[in-house]
Design an enzyme around this catalytic site. Structure first.
Site, PDB file in Angstrom:
ATOM      1  N   ASP A   1       0.669  -1.283  -0.063  1.00  0.00           N
ATOM      2  CA  ASP A   1      -0.055  -0.121  -0.103  1.00  0.00           C
ATOM      3  C   ASP A   1       0.786   1.209   0.004  1.00  0.00           C
ATOM      4  O   ASP A   1       2.216   1.352  -0.080  1.00  0.00           O
ATOM      5  CB  ASP A   1      -1.036  -0.038   1.210  1.00  0.00           C
TER       6      ASP A   1
ATOM      7  N   ASN B   1      -7.500  -0.133  13.892  1.00  0.00           N
ATOM      8  CA  ASN B   1      -8.552  -0.231  13.559  1.00  0.00           C
ATOM      9  C   ASN B   1      -9.107  -1.509  12.635  1.00  0.00           C
ATOM     10  O   ASN B   1     -10.287  -1.727  12.354  1.00  0.00           O
ATOM     11  CB  ASN B   1      -9.436   0.931  12.785  1.00  0.00           C
TER      12      ASN B   1
HETATM   13  C1  GLP Z   1      -0.497   0.979   8.300  1.00  0.00           C
HETATM   14  C2  GLP Z   1      -0.351   0.361   7.136  1.00  0.00           C
HETATM   15  C3  GLP Z   1      -0.569  -1.035   7.044  1.00  0.00           C
HETATM   16  C4  GLP Z   1       0.406  -1.602   8.214  1.00  0.00           C
HETATM   17  C5  GLP Z   1      -0.379  -1.234   9.478  1.00  0.00           C
HETATM   18  C6  GLP Z   1       0.181  -1.563  10.993  1.00  0.00           C
HETATM   19  O1  GLP Z   1      -1.291   2.096   8.398  1.00  0.00           O
HETATM   20  N1  GLP Z   1      -1.222   0.719   6.049  1.00  0.00           N
HETATM   21  O2  GLP Z   1       0.053  -1.873   5.962  1.00  0.00           O
HETATM   22  O3  GLP Z   1       0.338  -3.138   8.235  1.00  0.00           O
HETATM   23  O4  GLP Z   1      -0.946   0.042   9.402  1.00  0.00           O
HETATM   24  O5  GLP Z   1       1.180  -0.948  11.034  1.00  0.00           O
HETATM   25  P1  GLP Z   1       2.501  -0.997  12.232  1.00  0.00           P
HETATM   26  O6  GLP Z   1       3.140  -2.228  11.755  1.00  0.00           O
HETATM   27  O7  GLP Z   1       3.458   0.048  12.135  1.00  0.00           O
HETATM   28  O8  GLP Z   1       1.682  -1.060  13.477  1.00  0.00           O
END
Ligand code: GLP
Length: 242
Positions: free
Chosen positions: A67, A136
């Site tokens: 993403d 979320n």
């Molecule tokens: C982000 C990304 C995701 C990611 C998630 C968790 O916003 N869009 O692809 O897996 O949130 O992120 P983190 O691993 O920093 O907790």
């Protein structure tokens, strides 16, 4: 769905990076799609290190970014592209034909999505997806309420995502929309591993694993994948009833 619990973040990351190495050894032209973020950071770092020290042939596999924040340039260190460039693409010196990311600055995001979908189809589908989970319950930028049937798409970011997302950026940025691989890609991927670590992820992991399948909590889709794996550390597993 299979649940794998590791002692801590280090052992979780060591295991997932081993899985990536094993896949490339077994299938040199494998297609791997990975999330960015705090969770997969060590996995990606270890993957590049192990591939280098073990002299793995990484010249044939394909790497896809899950993403991106729409409007954030790739040289901003909070962008997903920057994350992959510094942790995977540059350390492994991958050829440009070996990776594909959403262009966050494209003025035609619909075309961006089509290009990604075609890239995946032309490669014969995704072999392994490594995804995280947002506070979320999102996967990638598949925000609550998203259709499970979507391929690549762009989306208005949820308020939680916008707030939590600031942690990736040095300076305050205006986050509004995201572009992401869809949950239909996840269902069609040959293997999927959802990773999470730390106490702060315990509640969302409980819902993803034990809550009913619902697009109001997109990560529950992992329950639908025939070989889906939830790989977490003990802290993230601490609220599970099993
Ligand atoms: C982000 C990304 C995701 C990611 C998630 C968790 O916003 N869009 O692809 O897996 O949130 O992120 P983190 O691993 O920093 O907790």
């Amino acid at each position: 769905m299979q649940l794998k619990i590791y002692k801590n973040y280090q052992s979780l990351s060591a295991h997932i990076s081993d899985e990536m190495i094993a896949l490339i050894k077994h299938k040199p032209n494998a297609v791997i799609c990975c999330a960015s973020g705090d969770t997969p950071r060590l996995t990606c770092q270890l993957f590049a290190e192990k591939a280098t020290t073990q002299k793995i042939d990484t010249s044939k596999f394909t790497f896809i970014g899950l993403d991106e924040w729409v409007g954030i340039p790739s040289d901003n260190e909070g962008s997903c592209r920057y994350f992959f460039d510094s942790l995977v693409i540059k350390p492994l010196q991958l050829a440009t034909s070996q990776f594909h990311f959403f262009n966050a600055l494209s003025n035609d995001v619909v075309a961006e999505c089509k290009t990604m979908d075609k890239f995946i189809t032309d490669k014969g589908g995704i072999d392994l997806m490594i995804v995280g989970i947002g506070m979320n319950g999102h996967i990638g930028f598949n925000e609550p309420g998203v259709s499970f049937d979507n391929y690549s798409h762009f989306i208005q970011l949820d308020a939680t995502t916008i707030t939590v997302g600031q942690k990736y950026f040095k300076d305050n940025v205006s986050l509004d929309k995201g572009i992401t691989i869809g949950l239909q890609h996840l269902v069609e991927s040959k293997e999927v591993i959802l990773i999470a670590n730390g106490l702060k992820k315990a509640a969302v992991i409980k819902t993803a694993v034990e809550g009913g399948l619902s697009n109001s909590f997109p990560a529950t889709i992992i329950q639908k994948h025939p070989t889906g794996v939830v790989a977490i550390d003990e802290e993230a597993a601490s609220l599970l009833s099993r």
